[in-house]
Design an enzyme around this catalytic site. Structure first.
Site, PDB file in Angstrom:
ATOM      1  N   ASN A   9      -8.728 -17.507 -61.932  1.00 15.02           N
ATOM      2  CA  ASN A   9      -9.018 -19.195 -62.889  1.00 15.02           C
ATOM      3  C   ASN A   9      -7.891 -19.109 -63.695  1.00 15.02           C
ATOM      4  O   ASN A   9      -7.890 -18.683 -64.802  1.00 15.02           O
ATOM      5  CB  ASN A   9     -10.232 -18.623 -63.430  1.00 15.02           C
ATOM      6  CG  ASN A   9     -10.756 -19.516 -65.199  1.00 15.02           C
ATOM      7  OD1 ASN A   9     -10.002 -20.399 -64.947  1.00 15.02           O
ATOM      8  ND2 ASN A   9     -11.840 -19.231 -65.629  1.00 15.02           N
ATOM      9  N   TRP A  10      -6.764 -20.591 -63.824  1.00 13.85           N
ATOM     10  CA  TRP A  10      -5.733 -20.649 -64.569  1.00 13.85           C
ATOM     11  C   TRP A  10      -6.038 -21.270 -65.605  1.00 13.85           C
ATOM     12  O   TRP A  10      -5.265 -20.716 -67.155  1.00 13.85           O
ATOM     13  CB  TRP A  10      -4.973 -21.391 -63.538  1.00 13.85           C
ATOM     14  CG  TRP A  10      -4.028 -20.505 -63.072  1.00 13.85           C
ATOM     15  CD1 TRP A  10      -4.098 -19.615 -61.945  1.00 13.85           C
ATOM     16  CD2 TRP A  10      -3.184 -20.927 -61.526  1.00 13.85           C
ATOM     17  NE1 TRP A  10      -3.302 -19.431 -61.326  1.00 13.85           N
ATOM     18  CE2 TRP A  10      -2.857 -20.093 -60.742  1.00 13.85           C
ATOM     19  CE3 TRP A  10      -2.746 -22.861 -61.523  1.00 13.85           C
ATOM     20  CZ2 TRP A  10      -1.973 -20.756 -59.990  1.00 13.85           C
ATOM     21  CZ3 TRP A  10      -2.349 -23.124 -60.772  1.00 13.85           C
ATOM     22  CH2 TRP A  10      -1.241 -22.210 -59.949  1.00 13.85           C
ATOM     23  N   LYS A  11      -7.229 -21.152 -65.955  1.00 11.90           N
ATOM     24  CA  LYS A  11      -7.840 -22.090 -67.735  1.00 11.90           C
ATOM     25  C   LYS A  11      -6.254 -22.921 -67.940  1.00 11.90           C
ATOM     26  O   LYS A  11      -6.449 -23.687 -67.181  1.00 11.90           O
ATOM     27  CB  LYS A  11      -7.959 -20.878 -68.953  1.00 11.90           C
ATOM     28  CG  LYS A  11      -8.675 -19.376 -68.131  1.00 11.90           C
ATOM     29  CD  LYS A  11      -8.804 -18.689 -69.190  1.00 11.90           C
ATOM     30  CE  LYS A  11     -10.496 -17.886 -68.246  1.00 11.90           C
ATOM     31  NZ  LYS A  11     -10.581 -16.357 -68.886  1.00 11.90           N
ATOM     32  N   HIS A  94     -18.601 -21.484 -66.697  1.00 12.02           N
ATOM     33  CA  HIS A  94     -17.546 -21.097 -67.572  1.00 12.02           C
ATOM     34  C   HIS A  94     -18.159 -20.364 -69.404  1.00 12.02           C
ATOM     35  O   HIS A  94     -18.587 -21.030 -69.870  1.00 12.02           O
ATOM     36  CB  HIS A  94     -16.440 -20.945 -67.702  1.00 12.02           C
ATOM     37  CG  HIS A  94     -15.240 -20.047 -67.793  1.00 12.02           C
ATOM     38  ND1 HIS A  94     -15.000 -19.576 -68.836  1.00 12.02           N
ATOM     39  CD2 HIS A  94     -15.101 -19.300 -66.828  1.00 12.02           C
ATOM     40  CE1 HIS A  94     -14.646 -18.196 -68.916  1.00 12.02           C
ATOM     41  NE2 HIS A  94     -14.172 -17.976 -67.624  1.00 12.02           N
ATOM     42  N   GLU A  96     -16.963 -19.288 -71.466  1.00 13.19           N
ATOM     43  CA  GLU A  96     -15.924 -20.408 -72.467  1.00 13.19           C
ATOM     44  C   GLU A  96     -16.156 -21.661 -72.946  1.00 13.19           C
ATOM     45  O   GLU A  96     -16.439 -22.477 -74.098  1.00 13.19           O
ATOM     46  CB  GLU A  96     -14.116 -20.575 -72.182  1.00 13.19           C
ATOM     47  CG  GLU A  96     -13.940 -19.391 -72.242  1.00 13.19           C
ATOM     48  CD  GLU A  96     -12.866 -18.858 -71.642  1.00 13.19           C
ATOM     49  OE1 GLU A  96     -12.077 -19.182 -70.652  1.00 13.19           O
ATOM     50  OE2 GLU A  96     -12.386 -17.455 -71.035  1.00 13.19           O
ATOM     51  N   GLU A 166     -20.048 -12.176 -64.950  1.00 13.05           N
ATOM     52  CA  GLU A 166     -18.859 -12.633 -66.050  1.00 13.05           C
ATOM     53  C   GLU A 166     -20.152 -11.785 -67.417  1.00 13.05           C
ATOM     54  O   GLU A 166     -20.332 -12.587 -68.534  1.00 13.05           O
ATOM     55  CB  GLU A 166     -17.593 -13.686 -66.249  1.00 13.05           C
ATOM     56  CG  GLU A 166     -17.599 -13.933 -64.864  1.00 13.05           C
ATOM     57  CD  GLU A 166     -16.375 -15.117 -65.238  1.00 13.05           C
ATOM     58  OE1 GLU A 166     -14.948 -14.781 -64.109  1.00 13.05           O
ATOM     59  OE2 GLU A 166     -16.130 -15.890 -65.999  1.00 13.05           O
ATOM     60  N   GLY A 172     -11.228 -11.667 -70.923  1.00 20.62           N
ATOM     61  CA  GLY A 172      -9.600 -11.364 -71.633  1.00 20.62           C
ATOM     62  C   GLY A 172      -9.513 -10.262 -73.210  1.00 20.62           C
ATOM     63  O   GLY A 172      -8.955 -10.603 -74.070  1.00 20.62           O
ATOM     64  N   SER A 211     -11.584  -9.255 -66.773  1.00 15.95           N
ATOM     65  CA  SER A 211     -10.500  -8.455 -67.168  1.00 15.95           C
ATOM     66  C   SER A 211     -10.063  -7.826 -65.436  1.00 15.95           C
ATOM     67  O   SER A 211      -9.625  -6.697 -65.672  1.00 15.95           O
ATOM     68  CB  SER A 211     -10.379  -7.467 -68.354  1.00 15.95           C
ATOM     69  OG  SER A 211     -10.405  -7.832 -69.606  1.00 15.95           O
ATOM     70  N   GLY A 232      -8.676 -13.973 -64.709  1.00 12.47           N
ATOM     71  CA  GLY A 232      -8.402 -15.085 -65.592  1.00 12.47           C
ATOM     72  C   GLY A 232      -7.039 -14.322 -65.161  1.00 12.47           C
ATOM     73  O   GLY A 232      -5.959 -14.347 -64.437  1.00 12.47           O
ATOM     74  N   GLY A 233      -5.974 -14.078 -66.713  1.00 16.80           N
ATOM     75  CA  GLY A 233      -4.977 -13.320 -66.433  1.00 16.80           C
ATOM     76  C   GLY A 233      -4.116 -13.356 -65.527  1.00 16.80           C
ATOM     77  O   GLY A 233      -3.220 -13.455 -66.171  1.00 16.80           O
TER      78      GLY A 233
HETATM   79  P1  PGA Z   1     -10.109 -13.021 -66.949  1.00 12.10           P
HETATM   80  O1  PGA Z   1     -11.040 -14.097 -67.563  1.00 12.10           O
HETATM   81  O2  PGA Z   1      -9.756 -12.068 -66.148  1.00 12.10           O
HETATM   82  O3  PGA Z   1      -9.271 -13.298 -68.097  1.00 12.10           O
HETATM   83  O4  PGA Z   1     -11.070 -11.468 -68.207  1.00 12.10           O
HETATM   84  C1  PGA Z   1     -12.017 -13.938 -66.175  1.00 12.10           C
HETATM   85  C2  PGA Z   1     -12.964 -15.098 -66.740  1.00 12.10           C
HETATM   86  O5  PGA Z   1     -12.833 -15.867 -67.749  1.00 12.10           O
HETATM   87  O6  PGA Z   1     -12.442 -16.238 -65.403  1.00 12.10           O
END
Ligand code: PGA
Length: 248
Positions: A9-11, A94, A96, A166, A172, A211, A232-233
């Site tokens: 997930n590159w966001k 998600h 967010e 999640e 994050g 994470s 994500g990250g």
């Molecule tokens: P993260 O994000 O790996 O940076 O914690 C995961 C996500 O939000 O899908």
């Protein structure tokens, strides 16, 4: 046997040069034999992914879509548009989107249904906040999030979705749930679904997100109810993400 999925997930990250570099790295380094790999990229880069990944086993998807097929919805994307550009998946719900953009369980359920109707696999994200975990209501929160979707699509259709658990406190933050914590919640989600359909519970893939790093992936993926990860990250770093895929 459920196949492992590792999703990136590159966001809202990347520019043309970075995306080109990531795609070259992914094509060269990701082993798609043991896991399905899916990249969720910002929408403007999807045509690039369509071209670059045409001969690759790496799949890709959109990070969001609206429920209606077309019309006066300024700023939104339809599932038909995602599909036309080669997306096989879409992220739905998600945390967010739920917290920053106020998406309710009802809207998340409607988006899940719209994705299924369009033939795009929804990756349904669920998870509890730190406050909820500390109150001891994790299981209640995540099963209610799943039930809100079942109420709209029916339990049978849940087999055509992918669930991503999640925990919001792990996204994050560098705080990964331990493999035991993840397994505990995944097992609870599967048991909850099994009460409505044992067959669907056995089939549906449940990914862990929050994470995930190359160093933690193997232990997480070894758990019986953890069917992969939503990353994500670490998905913005080729070596790190390749390590996570290799852990599958
Ligand atoms: P993260 O994000 O790996 O940076 O914690 C995961 C996500 O939000 O899908």
């Amino acid at each position: 046997m459920r196949r492992t999925i590792v999703a990136a997930n590159w966001k809202m990250n990347g520019d043309k040069a970075e995306v080109a570099e990531l795609l070259n790295g992914f094509k060269a380094q990701l082993d798609t034999n043991k896991a399905d790999v899916v990249v969720f990229a910002p929408a403007v880069f999807l045509p690039k992914l369509e071209t670059e990944l045409a001969d690759s086993a790496i799949q890709f998807g959109g990070q969001n879509a609206w429920t209606e097929p077309k019309g006066a919805f300024t700023g939104e994307l339809s599932l038909g548009m995602l599909k036309e550009f080669g997306c096989t998946y879409v992220l739905v719900g998600h945390s967010e989107r739920r917290t920053i953009f106020g998406e309710s369980d009802e809207l998340v359920a409607a988006k899940t249904k719209a994705a299924l109707d369009a033939g795009v696999t929804p990756m349904l994200c669920i998870g509890e906040t730190l406050e909820e975990r500390e109150e001891g209501v994790t299981e209640k929160v995540v099963t209610e999030q799943v039930q809100a979707v079942i109420d709209v699509i029916g339990v049978e259709a849940l087999a055509d979705t992918v669930i991503a658990y999640e925990p919001v406190w792990a996204i994050g933050t560098g705080k990964t749930a331990t493999a035991e914590q993840a397994q505990e919640v995944h097992a609870a989600i599967r048991a909850f679904i099994a009460k409505q359909s044992a067959e669907v519970a056995e089939k549906v893939q449940i990914l862990y997100g929050g994470s995930v790093k190359a160093a933690s992936a193997a232990e997480l993926f070894a758990k019986p109810d953890v069917d992969g990860g939503l990353v994500g990250g670490a998905s913005l770093l080729v070596e790190e993400f390749a390590g996570i895929v290799a852990a599958a």
